[in-house]
Design a protein around this motif. Structure first.
Motif, PDB file in Angstrom:
ATOM      1  N   TYR A  94       0.797  -1.223   0.000  1.00 25.65           N
ATOM      2  CA  TYR A  94       0.000   0.000   0.000  1.00 25.65           C
ATOM      3  C   TYR A  94       0.832   1.276   0.000  1.00 25.65           C
ATOM      4  CZ  TYR A  94      -3.550  -3.320   1.726  1.00 25.65           C
ATOM      5  OH  TYR A  94      -4.398  -4.394   1.888  1.00 25.65           O
ATOM      6  N   GLY A  95       2.111   1.156   0.360  1.00 27.94           N
ATOM      7  CA  GLY A  95       2.921   2.355   0.521  1.00 27.94           C
ATOM      8  C   GLY A  95       2.586   3.112   1.788  1.00 27.94           C
ATOM      9  N   ARG A  96       1.830   2.479   2.676  1.00 27.87           N
ATOM     10  CA  ARG A  96       1.438   3.067   3.954  1.00 27.87           C
ATOM     11  C   ARG A  96       1.446   1.974   5.010  1.00 27.87           C
ATOM     12  NH1 ARG A  96      -0.692   8.040   4.092  1.00 27.87           N
ATOM     13  NH2 ARG A  96      -2.430   7.706   5.504  1.00 27.87           N
ATOM     14  N   VAL A  97       1.362   2.377   6.258  1.00 22.52           N
ATOM     15  CA  VAL A  97       1.363   1.419   7.354  1.00 22.52           C
ATOM     16  C   VAL A  97       0.096   1.629   8.175  1.00 22.52           C
ATOM     17  CG1 VAL A  97       2.668   2.953   8.893  1.00 22.52           C
ATOM     18  CG2 VAL A  97       2.728   0.495   9.283  1.00 22.52           C
ATOM     19  N   PRO A  98      -0.585   0.554   8.602  1.00 22.10           N
ATOM     20  CA  PRO A  98      -1.784   0.751   9.417  1.00 22.10           C
ATOM     21  C   PRO A  98      -1.437   1.279  10.806  1.00 22.10           C
ATOM     22  CG  PRO A  98      -1.266  -1.578   9.247  1.00 22.10           C
ATOM     23  CD  PRO A  98      -0.318  -0.865   8.338  1.00 22.10           C
ATOM     24  N   ASP A  99      -2.337   2.040  11.356  1.00 22.59           N
ATOM     25  CA  ASP A  99      -2.166   2.507  12.729  1.00 22.59           C
ATOM     26  C   ASP A  99      -2.396   1.317  13.660  1.00 22.59           C
ATOM     27  OD1 ASP A  99      -2.119   3.710  15.171  1.00 22.59           O
ATOM     28  OD2 ASP A  99      -3.668   5.196  14.739  1.00 22.59           O
ATOM     29  N   LEU A 100      -1.321   0.789  14.185  1.00 17.49           N
ATOM     30  CA  LEU A 100      -1.385  -0.379  15.064  1.00 17.49           C
ATOM     31  C   LEU A 100      -1.269   0.015  16.530  1.00 17.49           C
ATOM     32  CD1 LEU A 100       0.924  -2.818  13.044  1.00 17.49           C
ATOM     33  CD2 LEU A 100      -1.566  -2.600  12.925  1.00 17.49           C
ATOM     34  N   ASP A 101      -1.807   1.163  16.862  1.00 20.26           N
ATOM     35  CA  ASP A 101      -1.793   1.612  18.251  1.00 20.26           C
ATOM     36  C   ASP A 101      -2.248   0.463  19.157  1.00 20.26           C
ATOM     37  OD1 ASP A 101      -2.802   2.775  20.792  1.00 20.26           O
ATOM     38  OD2 ASP A 101      -2.414   4.685  19.822  1.00 20.26           O
ATOM     39  N   PRO A 102      -1.487   0.146  20.202  1.00 20.15           N
ATOM     40  CA  PRO A 102      -1.857  -0.966  21.081  1.00 20.15           C
ATOM     41  C   PRO A 102      -3.255  -0.847  21.667  1.00 20.15           C
ATOM     42  CG  PRO A 102       0.379  -0.251  21.550  1.00 20.15           C
ATOM     43  CD  PRO A 102      -0.197   0.760  20.600  1.00 20.15           C
ATOM     44  N   LEU A 105      -5.543  -2.443  18.857  1.00 24.79           N
ATOM     45  CA  LEU A 105      -5.263  -3.804  18.425  1.00 24.79           C
ATOM     46  C   LEU A 105      -5.601  -4.785  19.542  1.00 24.79           C
ATOM     47  CD1 LEU A 105      -4.128  -5.027  15.827  1.00 24.79           C
ATOM     48  CD2 LEU A 105      -1.852  -4.919  16.840  1.00 24.79           C
ATOM     49  N   ARG A 106      -6.555  -5.672  19.274  1.00 26.58           N
ATOM     50  CA  ARG A 106      -6.958  -6.669  20.269  1.00 26.58           C
ATOM     51  C   ARG A 106      -6.254  -7.992  19.994  1.00 26.58           C
ATOM     52  NH1 ARG A 106     -10.665  -5.201  23.788  1.00 26.58           N
ATOM     53  NH2 ARG A 106     -11.807  -3.262  23.396  1.00 26.58           N
ATOM     54  N   LEU A 117      -5.088 -11.578  16.178  1.00 29.59           N
ATOM     55  CA  LEU A 117      -5.038 -10.115  16.169  1.00 29.59           C
ATOM     56  C   LEU A 117      -6.225  -9.524  15.429  1.00 29.59           C
ATOM     57  CD1 LEU A 117      -1.254  -9.395  15.403  1.00 29.59           C
ATOM     58  CD2 LEU A 117      -2.432  -9.230  17.602  1.00 29.59           C
ATOM     59  N   TRP A 118      -6.830  -8.504  16.040  1.00 28.21           N
ATOM     60  CA  TRP A 118      -7.954  -7.789  15.429  1.00 28.21           C
ATOM     61  C   TRP A 118      -7.732  -6.290  15.582  1.00 28.21           C
ATOM     62  CZ3 TRP A 118     -12.353 -10.000  13.145  1.00 28.21           C
ATOM     63  CH2 TRP A 118     -12.421 -11.401  13.204  1.00 28.21           C
ATOM     64  N   LEU A 119      -7.724  -5.591  14.471  1.00 29.88           N
ATOM     65  CA  LEU A 119      -7.580  -4.138  14.489  1.00 29.88           C
ATOM     66  C   LEU A 119      -8.963  -3.520  14.434  1.00 29.88           C
ATOM     67  CD1 LEU A 119      -5.576  -1.764  14.440  1.00 29.88           C
ATOM     68  CD2 LEU A 119      -5.647  -1.870  11.937  1.00 29.88           C
ATOM     69  N   THR A 120      -9.353  -2.847  15.496  1.00 28.22           N
ATOM     70  CA  THR A 120     -10.726  -2.368  15.600  1.00 28.22           C
ATOM     71  C   THR A 120     -11.016  -1.188  14.692  1.00 28.22           C
ATOM     72  OG1 THR A 120     -10.072  -1.015  17.505  1.00 28.22           O
ATOM     73  CG2 THR A 120     -10.972  -3.185  17.963  1.00 28.22           C
ATOM     74  N   GLU A 121      -9.987  -0.461  14.289  1.00 26.31           N
ATOM     75  CA  GLU A 121     -10.179   0.692  13.408  1.00 26.31           C
ATOM     76  C   GLU A 121      -8.999   0.784  12.455  1.00 26.31           C
ATOM     77  OE1 GLU A 121     -10.462   5.586  13.653  1.00 26.31           O
ATOM     78  OE2 GLU A 121     -10.656   4.371  15.463  1.00 26.31           O
ATOM     79  N   ALA A 122      -9.253   0.540  11.163  1.00 22.70           N
ATOM     80  CA  ALA A 122      -8.171   0.532  10.179  1.00 22.70           C
ATOM     81  C   ALA A 122      -8.005   1.911   9.554  1.00 22.70           C
ATOM     82  CB  ALA A 122      -8.460  -0.500   9.095  1.00 22.70           C
TER      83      ALA A 122
END
Length: 246
Positions: A94-102, A105-106, A117-122
């Motif tokens: 993607y040329g970008r990185v997801p916000d993996l704020d702890p 991330l569940r 791992l589940w990212l609640t907001e991408a």
């Protein structure tokens, strides 16, 4: 990434690169921020009480680890590989990185990739922030948790983080070569070069061979042997070794 909010393209790179988005299918596992902060020692049956130690004990049972430190090292290496894979794979595709704020991330410490791992907001962030997101946001507090509770060596932990990062680079290289996506491999390698220049990772791998300069202790498992990038030529106690022990 903005056109693929479910991060579905990552599945092409392999299961370790996949990141579920939205709400977990079952239950409400804790966030990684909560997992890193947990210090409850009574975790034998309760996965949510202390997910880090629960995962270590799960690995210990699965691999018949002879001591908690060995299981903790293997668990850490696998988790570092998951985080680097998701982030670096996103940079590549993607040329970008997801916000993996702890806090977003569940983590279900009783599940395996990719369902743990589940990212609640991408949402996508500039690729240049990958170090801040993975190293500072996850690997630093994870290392602090393992060192406080199980006494793991900082040198071992950062060596494993470097090994996991290099493993993600190699997998992306293989996929890119097989699929004619050289630009994806170039993005991943450029990001990795910057990451290896950070003081936490500088010197963790041999610059020529890319073998690590510490040991993850995998050889101590029953029939464990040596990893492909191990600092040892042979398991300690057999014959001469190449590098220092962790």
């Amino acid at each position: 990434m903005d056109h693929d909010p479910g991060l579905t393209a990552l599945s092409a790179l392999g299961g370790f690169f996949v990141l579920r988005t939205g709400r977990p299918a079952h239950g409400e596992p804790p966030t990684l921020a909560e997992a890193y902060a947990a210090r409850d020692a009574d975790v034998e049956q309760e996965v949510y009480a202390n997910p880090v130690i629960f995962r270590v004990r799960k690995v210990a049972r699965s691999l018949r680890a002879p001591e908690p430190r060995v299981a903790a090292s293997i668990a850490h290496l696998g988790f570092a590989a998951r985080l680097w894979s998701v982030a670096l794979g996103s940079v590549a595709l993607y040329g970008r990185v997801p916000d993996l704020d702890p806090r977003l991330l569940r983590w279900d410490a009783d599940a395996s990739a990719p369902d743990e791992l589940w990212l609640t907001e991408a949402r996508g962030l500039p690729a240049e922030r990958i170090g801040e997101i993975v190293r500072d946001g996850h690997l630093v507090p994870l290392a602090a948790s393992l060192r406080a509770q199980l006494g793991l060596s900082e040198r071992l932990l950062w060596g494993s983080a470097a090994s996991a990062l290099m493993g993600a680079v190699r997998q992306i290289d293989r996929w890119a070569a097989a699929n004619g996506r050289t630009e994806a491999a170039s993005r991943a390698r450029a990001a990795a070069t910057d990451l290896f220049a950070h003081p936490t990772l500088t010197g963790t791998l041999d610059p020529v061979t890319r073998r690590r300069r510490s040991c993850c202790l995998y050889y101590r498992l029953p029939d464990g042997g040596l990893c492909g990038d191990c600092c040892f030529d042979r398991p300690p106690g057999t014959r001469s070794r190449r590098g220092p022990r962790a």
